[in-house]
Design a protein around this motif. Structure first.
Motif, mmCIF file in Angstrom:
data_model
loop_
_atom_site.group_PDB
_atom_site.id
_atom_site.type_symbol
_atom_site.label_atom_id
_atom_site.label_comp_id
_atom_site.label_asym_id
_atom_site.label_seq_id
_atom_site.Cartn_x
_atom_site.Cartn_y
_atom_site.Cartn_z
ATOM 1 N N TYR A 35 -5.872 1.259 2.696
ATOM 2 C CA TYR A 35 -4.550 1.096 2.088
ATOM 3 C C TYR A 35 -3.857 2.453 2.072
ATOM 4 O O TYR A 35 -4.505 3.496 2.019
ATOM 5 C CB TYR A 35 -4.663 0.632 0.632
ATOM 6 C CG TYR A 35 -5.222 -0.750 0.404
ATOM 7 C CD1 TYR A 35 -6.595 -0.954 0.225
ATOM 8 C CD2 TYR A 35 -4.380 -1.860 0.301
ATOM 9 C CE1 TYR A 35 -7.109 -2.222 -0.025
ATOM 10 C CE2 TYR A 35 -4.889 -3.133 0.041
ATOM 11 C CZ TYR A 35 -6.249 -3.293 -0.122
ATOM 12 O OH TYR A 35 -6.744 -4.556 -0.383
ATOM 13 N N GLN A 37 -0.835 4.467 -0.293
ATOM 14 C CA GLN A 37 -0.143 4.394 -1.572
ATOM 15 C C GLN A 37 1.063 5.312 -1.516
ATOM 16 O O GLN A 37 0.921 6.532 -1.345
ATOM 17 C CB GLN A 37 -1.073 4.830 -2.709
ATOM 18 C CG GLN A 37 -0.452 4.735 -4.087
ATOM 19 C CD GLN A 37 -1.374 5.282 -5.179
ATOM 20 O OE1 GLN A 37 -2.026 6.307 -4.993
ATOM 21 N NE2 GLN A 37 -1.431 4.606 -6.313
ATOM 22 N N GLY A 40 6.419 4.204 -5.828
ATOM 23 C CA GLY A 40 7.306 3.061 -6.020
ATOM 24 C C GLY A 40 6.997 1.856 -5.164
ATOM 25 O O GLY A 40 7.753 0.874 -5.187
ATOM 26 N N MET A 41 5.897 1.910 -4.405
ATOM 27 C CA MET A 41 5.610 0.789 -3.498
ATOM 28 C C MET A 41 4.219 0.208 -3.683
ATOM 29 O O MET A 41 3.818 -0.662 -2.944
ATOM 30 C CB MET A 41 5.777 1.241 -2.045
ATOM 31 C CG MET A 41 7.169 1.722 -1.721
ATOM 32 S SD MET A 41 7.406 2.002 0.024
ATOM 33 C CE MET A 41 7.459 0.327 0.620
ATOM 34 N N GLY A 42 3.476 0.704 -4.633
ATOM 35 C CA GLY A 42 2.123 0.189 -4.778
ATOM 36 C C GLY A 42 1.280 0.554 -3.570
ATOM 37 O O GLY A 42 1.555 1.508 -2.857
ATOM 38 N N LEU A 43 0.237 -0.224 -3.326
ATOM 39 C CA LEU A 43 -0.635 0.004 -2.177
ATOM 40 C C LEU A 43 -0.365 -1.059 -1.115
ATOM 41 O O LEU A 43 -0.161 -2.226 -1.451
ATOM 42 C CB LEU A 43 -2.114 -0.080 -2.595
ATOM 43 C CG LEU A 43 -2.714 1.130 -3.279
ATOM 44 C CD1 LEU A 43 -2.289 1.228 -4.731
ATOM 45 C CD2 LEU A 43 -4.244 1.082 -3.183
ATOM 46 N N LEU A 45 -1.754 -2.593 2.755
ATOM 47 C CA LEU A 45 -2.895 -2.648 3.651
ATOM 48 C C LEU A 45 -2.519 -2.172 5.048
ATOM 49 O O LEU A 45 -1.565 -2.656 5.651
ATOM 50 C CB LEU A 45 -3.432 -4.079 3.723
ATOM 51 C CG LEU A 45 -4.671 -4.297 4.571
ATOM 52 C CD1 LEU A 45 -5.885 -3.631 3.913
ATOM 53 C CD2 LEU A 45 -4.926 -5.790 4.778
ATOM 54 N N PHE A 90 -6.260 5.220 0.561
ATOM 55 C CA PHE A 90 -7.408 4.718 -0.170
ATOM 56 C C PHE A 90 -8.203 3.765 0.703
ATOM 57 O O PHE A 90 -7.648 2.869 1.338
ATOM 58 C CB PHE A 90 -6.980 3.984 -1.440
ATOM 59 C CG PHE A 90 -6.523 4.885 -2.534
ATOM 60 C CD1 PHE A 90 -5.176 5.105 -2.750
ATOM 61 C CD2 PHE A 90 -7.447 5.517 -3.370
ATOM 62 C CE1 PHE A 90 -4.747 5.941 -3.761
ATOM 63 C CE2 PHE A 90 -7.026 6.360 -4.378
ATOM 64 C CZ PHE A 90 -5.676 6.580 -4.579
ATOM 65 N N LYS B 9 8.850 0.501 -14.279
ATOM 66 C CA LYS B 9 8.191 1.648 -13.647
ATOM 67 C C LYS B 9 7.463 2.480 -14.678
ATOM 68 O O LYS B 9 6.409 3.051 -14.412
ATOM 69 C CB LYS B 9 9.224 2.512 -12.921
ATOM 70 C CG LYS B 9 9.784 1.893 -11.660
ATOM 71 C CD LYS B 9 10.775 2.812 -10.982
ATOM 72 C CE LYS B 9 10.123 4.055 -10.432
ATOM 73 N NZ LYS B 9 11.065 4.880 -9.626
ATOM 74 N N TYR B 86 -1.783 -1.294 -12.149
ATOM 75 C CA TYR B 86 -1.346 -2.123 -11.031
ATOM 76 C C TYR B 86 -1.830 -3.556 -11.222
ATOM 77 O O TYR B 86 -3.016 -3.791 -11.470
ATOM 78 C CB TYR B 86 -1.909 -1.612 -9.708
ATOM 79 C CG TYR B 86 -1.326 -0.305 -9.243
ATOM 80 C CD1 TYR B 86 -1.974 0.895 -9.487
ATOM 81 C CD2 TYR B 86 -0.113 -0.278 -8.550
ATOM 82 C CE1 TYR B 86 -1.438 2.098 -9.047
ATOM 83 C CE2 TYR B 86 0.426 0.924 -8.108
ATOM 84 C CZ TYR B 86 -0.243 2.107 -8.362
ATOM 85 O OH TYR B 86 0.292 3.290 -7.922
ATOM 86 N N LYS B 97 -7.136 -9.438 1.381
ATOM 87 C CA LYS B 97 -6.543 -8.188 0.903
ATOM 88 C C LYS B 97 -5.940 -8.379 -0.483
ATOM 89 O O LYS B 97 -5.651 -9.512 -0.907
ATOM 90 C CB LYS B 97 -5.445 -7.726 1.857
ATOM 91 C CG LYS B 97 -4.194 -8.606 1.801
ATOM 92 C CD LYS B 97 -3.075 -8.080 2.687
ATOM 93 C CE LYS B 97 -1.843 -8.986 2.585
ATOM 94 N NZ LYS B 97 -0.757 -8.525 3.471
ATOM 95 N N PHE B 100 -0.439 -5.665 -4.062
ATOM 96 C CA PHE B 100 -0.205 -4.911 -5.292
ATOM 97 C C PHE B 100 1.258 -4.946 -5.703
ATOM 98 O O PHE B 100 2.164 -4.961 -4.871
ATOM 99 C CB PHE B 100 -0.613 -3.446 -5.102
ATOM 100 C CG PHE B 100 -2.091 -3.223 -5.078
ATOM 101 C CD1 PHE B 100 -2.816 -3.332 -3.895
ATOM 102 C CD2 PHE B 100 -2.776 -2.899 -6.244
ATOM 103 C CE1 PHE B 100 -4.181 -3.124 -3.870
ATOM 104 C CE2 PHE B 100 -4.152 -2.691 -6.224
ATOM 105 C CZ PHE B 100 -4.848 -2.804 -5.039
ATOM 106 N N GLY B 101 1.453 -4.911 -7.007
ATOM 107 C CA GLY B 101 2.775 -4.636 -7.529
ATOM 108 C C GLY B 101 3.068 -3.148 -7.397
ATOM 109 O O GLY B 101 2.226 -2.360 -6.953
ATOM 110 N N GLN B 102 4.268 -2.776 -7.811
ATOM 111 C CA GLN B 102 4.706 -1.390 -7.645
ATOM 112 C C GLN B 102 4.040 -0.448 -8.637
ATOM 113 O O GLN B 102 4.100 0.773 -8.490
ATOM 114 C CB GLN B 102 6.229 -1.293 -7.793
ATOM 115 C CG GLN B 102 6.998 -2.149 -6.796
ATOM 116 C CD GLN B 102 7.308 -3.525 -7.363
ATOM 117 O OE1 GLN B 102 6.500 -4.149 -8.035
ATOM 118 N NE2 GLN B 102 8.500 -4.015 -7.064
ATOM 119 N N GLY B 103 3.424 -1.014 -9.645
ATOM 120 C CA GLY B 103 2.760 -0.197 -10.641
ATOM 121 C C GLY B 103 3.650 0.119 -11.832
ATOM 122 O O GLY B 103 4.869 0.261 -11.698
#
Lengths: 114, 110
Positions: A35, A37, A40-43, A45, A90, B9, B86, B97, B100-103
């Motif tokens: 992944y 990272q 603002g976009m998360g992870l 694949l 990651f 955020k 997350y 897989k 994920f969200g943006q966190g």
């Protein structure tokens, strides 16, 4: 058990250079993932593998190649690095793909491409 | 489409205050949802998953299929809870897989 390890931890590249990131796991997991990272976009694949000798593309595979010659190792290669590949990478591994199987993550590799 | 949205955020609370980190998902089928936590410059760690209905470090999360939500809650926040959180959805393709969200960055002030 070391779990999931990644080498190197940090790297700075110039545009056009190449490098390989190494991921190793000692849990005998079949599934492995790379992944990236970004803020603002998360992870997201990049590539994944469901077993030794197999690889497949993820959501953002362009500019990357992977290999899984040994079950415990999953290599991510950048043939010609670009600034857009500046990110934290990651690696993760899992025994299976179902919801009961946790994905274990490595500590990350922070890559900067100048 | 498979998607996870975390609308905040940054969430800043004082120690001892309740915390709720929001997560909404889009998925056709029975979702498998997780919360991962990332402390400063550390690896992601699984905090909890909805199928086990457990409470870890005082955090709980309930799956609400009607509202397509999986919000993370803790009644009394601690300073050591400060981290990036997350929400993630297990995909039915691409090797299972995680999507994920943006966190959400949680900051707990003394």
């Amino acid at each position: 058990n070391a779990g999931v390890t990644q080498t190197p931890k940090f790297r700075v590249l110039k545009t056009g250079q190449s490098m390989t990131l190494l991921c190793a796991q000692d849990m005998n997991h079949e599934y492995m993932y790379w992944y990236r990272q970004d803020p603002g976009m998360g992870l997201r694949l990049i590539h994944y593998s469901v077993g030794e000798g197999t690889t497949a593309k993820g959501e953002v595979p362009d500019g990357y190649n992977v290999s899984r010659l040994k079950k415990q190792n999953f290599l991510l290669g950048l043939e010609s690095a670009a600034p857009s590949q500046t990110s934290v990478y990651f690696c993760a591994s899992s025994y299976g793909s179902g919801g009961a199987y946790e994905q274990f993550f490595g500590p990350g590799t922070r890559l900067t491409v100048l | 489409a498979q998607r996870v949205t975390q609308p905040e955020k940054l969430l800043s609370v004082f120690k001892g205050a309740p915390v709720e980190l929001k997560c909404n998902y889009s998925y056709s089928g029975s979702p498998e949802l997780f919360w991962y936590v990332q402390y400063s410059r550390q690896r992601l760690q699984l905090l909890l998953r909805h199928i086990s209905r457990e409470s870890i470090k005082g955090f709980t999360a309930d799956l609400n299929k009607g509202e397509t939500s999986f919000h993370l809650k803790k009644p009394f926040a601690q300073e050591e809870d400060s981290a990036m959180y997350y929400c993630a959805l297990k995909s039915y393709n691409q090797g299972g897989k995680l999507i994920f969200g943006q966190g959400t960055e949680l900051s707990v002030k003394p």
